[in-house]
Design a protein around this motif. Structure first.
Motif, PDB file in Angstrom:
ATOM      1  N   MET A   1      53.890  25.900   7.916  1.00  0.00           N
ATOM      2  CA  MET A   1      53.117  27.044   8.391  1.00  0.00           C
ATOM      3  C   MET A   1      52.983  28.066   7.256  1.00  0.00           C
ATOM      4  SD  MET A   1      53.688  29.486  11.722  1.00  0.00           S
ATOM      5  CE  MET A   1      54.979  30.576  11.177  1.00  0.00           C
ATOM      6  N   MET A   2      51.806  28.640   7.139  1.00  0.00           N
ATOM      7  CA  MET A   2      51.559  29.642   6.095  1.00  0.00           C
ATOM      8  C   MET A   2      52.136  30.987   6.522  1.00  0.00           C
ATOM      9  SD  MET A   2      47.548  28.933   5.304  1.00  0.00           S
ATOM     10  CE  MET A   2      47.433  29.369   3.578  1.00  0.00           C
ATOM     11  N   ASP A   3      52.684  31.714   5.552  1.00  0.00           N
ATOM     12  CA  ASP A   3      53.110  33.069   5.865  1.00  0.00           C
ATOM     13  C   ASP A   3      51.904  33.997   5.718  1.00  0.00           C
ATOM     14  OD1 ASP A   3      52.777  33.492   3.139  1.00  0.00           O
ATOM     15  OD2 ASP A   3      54.902  33.753   2.731  1.00  0.00           O
ATOM     16  N   VAL A   4      52.094  35.246   6.121  1.00  0.00           N
ATOM     17  CA  VAL A   4      50.977  36.198   6.128  1.00  0.00           C
ATOM     18  C   VAL A   4      50.412  36.402   4.728  1.00  0.00           C
ATOM     19  CG1 VAL A   4      50.299  38.566   6.679  1.00  0.00           C
ATOM     20  CG2 VAL A   4      51.801  37.322   8.229  1.00  0.00           C
ATOM     21  N   ALA A   5      51.263  36.464   3.723  1.00  0.00           N
ATOM     22  CA  ALA A   5      50.778  36.647   2.348  1.00  0.00           C
ATOM     23  C   ALA A   5      49.884  35.490   1.928  1.00  0.00           C
ATOM     24  CB  ALA A   5      51.956  36.807   1.388  1.00  0.00           C
ATOM     25  N   ALA A   6      50.262  34.263   2.290  1.00  0.00           N
ATOM     26  CA  ALA A   6      49.448  33.088   1.952  1.00  0.00           C
ATOM     27  C   ALA A   6      48.127  33.105   2.715  1.00  0.00           C
ATOM     28  CB  ALA A   6      50.222  31.808   2.252  1.00  0.00           C
ATOM     29  N   ILE A   7      48.153  33.544   3.955  1.00  0.00           N
ATOM     30  CA  ILE A   7      46.927  33.652   4.752  1.00  0.00           C
ATOM     31  C   ILE A   7      45.983  34.663   4.117  1.00  0.00           C
ATOM     32  CG2 ILE A   7      46.006  34.519   6.954  1.00  0.00           C
ATOM     33  CD1 ILE A   7      48.488  33.106   8.261  1.00  0.00           C
ATOM     34  N   ILE A   8      46.512  35.804   3.723  1.00  0.00           N
ATOM     35  CA  ILE A   8      45.686  36.840   3.087  1.00  0.00           C
ATOM     36  C   ILE A   8      45.099  36.315   1.782  1.00  0.00           C
ATOM     37  CG2 ILE A   8      45.753  39.109   1.956  1.00  0.00           C
ATOM     38  CD1 ILE A   8      47.795  39.928   4.165  1.00  0.00           C
ATOM     39  N   GLN A   9      45.918  35.648   0.964  1.00  0.00           N
ATOM     40  CA  GLN A   9      45.446  35.111  -0.312  1.00  0.00           C
ATOM     41  C   GLN A   9      44.358  34.064  -0.104  1.00  0.00           C
ATOM     42  OE1 GLN A   9      46.454  36.203  -3.511  1.00  0.00           O
ATOM     43  NE2 GLN A   9      44.567  35.122  -3.937  1.00  0.00           N
ATOM     44  N   THR A  10      44.596  33.130   0.806  1.00  0.00           N
ATOM     45  CA  THR A  10      43.613  32.077   1.084  1.00  0.00           C
ATOM     46  C   THR A  10      42.317  32.677   1.598  1.00  0.00           C
ATOM     47  OG1 THR A  10      45.369  30.486   1.572  1.00  0.00           O
ATOM     48  CG2 THR A  10      43.181  29.999   2.464  1.00  0.00           C
ATOM     49  N   THR A  11      42.437  33.626   2.529  1.00  0.00           N
ATOM     50  CA  THR A  11      41.261  34.284   3.097  1.00  0.00           C
ATOM     51  C   THR A  11      40.477  35.009   2.019  1.00  0.00           C
ATOM     52  OG1 THR A  11      42.395  34.569   5.220  1.00  0.00           O
ATOM     53  CG2 THR A  11      40.484  35.963   4.813  1.00  0.00           C
ATOM     54  N   ASN A  12      41.152  35.810   1.227  1.00  0.00           N
ATOM     55  CA  ASN A  12      40.466  36.556   0.168  1.00  0.00           C
ATOM     56  C   ASN A  12      39.826  35.614  -0.846  1.00  0.00           C
ATOM     57  OD1 ASN A  12      41.210  38.882   1.455  1.00  0.00           O
ATOM     58  ND2 ASN A  12      42.672  39.535  -0.090  1.00  0.00           N
ATOM     59  N   VAL A  76      43.899  35.450  12.187  1.00  0.00           N
ATOM     60  CA  VAL A  76      44.149  34.141  11.575  1.00  0.00           C
ATOM     61  C   VAL A  76      45.637  33.794  11.664  1.00  0.00           C
ATOM     62  CG1 VAL A  76      44.086  32.820   9.426  1.00  0.00           C
ATOM     63  CG2 VAL A  76      42.133  34.238  10.069  1.00  0.00           C
ATOM     64  N   ALA A  77      46.495  34.747  11.390  1.00  0.00           N
ATOM     65  CA  ALA A  77      47.937  34.497  11.448  1.00  0.00           C
ATOM     66  C   ALA A  77      48.374  34.101  12.866  1.00  0.00           C
ATOM     67  CB  ALA A  77      48.713  35.721  10.965  1.00  0.00           C
ATOM     68  N   ALA A  78      47.860  34.805  13.874  1.00  0.00           N
ATOM     69  CA  ALA A  78      48.222  34.508  15.252  1.00  0.00           C
ATOM     70  C   ALA A  78      47.731  33.121  15.658  1.00  0.00           C
ATOM     71  CB  ALA A  78      47.640  35.568  16.184  1.00  0.00           C
ATOM     72  N   ARG A  79      46.513  32.778  15.285  1.00  0.00           N
ATOM     73  CA  ARG A  79      45.969  31.458  15.624  1.00  0.00           C
ATOM     74  C   ARG A  79      46.713  30.371  14.858  1.00  0.00           C
ATOM     75  NH1 ARG A  79      41.081  30.592  17.902  1.00  0.00           N
ATOM     76  NH2 ARG A  79      42.011  28.547  18.097  1.00  0.00           N
ATOM     77  N   ALA A  80      47.064  30.607  13.609  1.00  0.00           N
ATOM     78  CA  ALA A  80      47.793  29.611  12.815  1.00  0.00           C
ATOM     79  C   ALA A  80      49.165  29.356  13.416  1.00  0.00           C
ATOM     80  CB  ALA A  80      47.906  30.074  11.368  1.00  0.00           C
ATOM     81  N   ARG A  81      49.801  30.396  13.946  1.00  0.00           N
ATOM     82  CA  ARG A  81      51.122  30.230  14.589  1.00  0.00           C
ATOM     83  C   ARG A  81      51.026  29.330  15.811  1.00  0.00           C
ATOM     84  NH1 ARG A  81      51.369  35.487  14.963  1.00  0.00           N
ATOM     85  NH2 ARG A  81      51.904  36.525  13.079  1.00  0.00           N
TER      86      ARG A  81
END
Length: 84
Positions: A1-12, A76-81
């Motif tokens: 599972m991606m952490d929030v920092a990884a989600i933000i980086q991937t999204t950006n 995105v973080a909530a859905r990924a969880r």
């Protein structure tokens, strides 16, 4: 599972690559629609990009409550969880 920092980086990363966003403007409190100059077709592209990068289906109505980039990251973080 991606952490929030990884989600933000991937999204950006995909916002810069696919939507020609200025990385300096991708701040948590920035208005996402205004910053990215999104129109209705762009939202379809955004849905496709999110589904491709994170592996979950997005309902168009989910975007009704997303105003800022922080709202988007949180969504995105909530859905990924839920995938775990």
């Amino acid at each position: 599972m991606m952490d929030v920092a990884a989600i933000i980086q991937t999204t950006n990363d995909f916002l810069v690559a696919e939507f020609e966003a200025n990385p300096a403007e991708l701040t948590p409190d920035a208005d996402m629609k205004a910053t990215l100059e999104l129109d209705s077709l762009d939202y379809i592209d955004l849905v496709v990009a999110v589904e491709a990068h994170f592996g979950f289906k997005v309902k168009p109505e989910d975007f009704q409550h997303i105003i800022t980039f922080q709202h988007f990251y949180d969504y995105v973080a909530a859905r990924a969880r839920q995938l775990v």
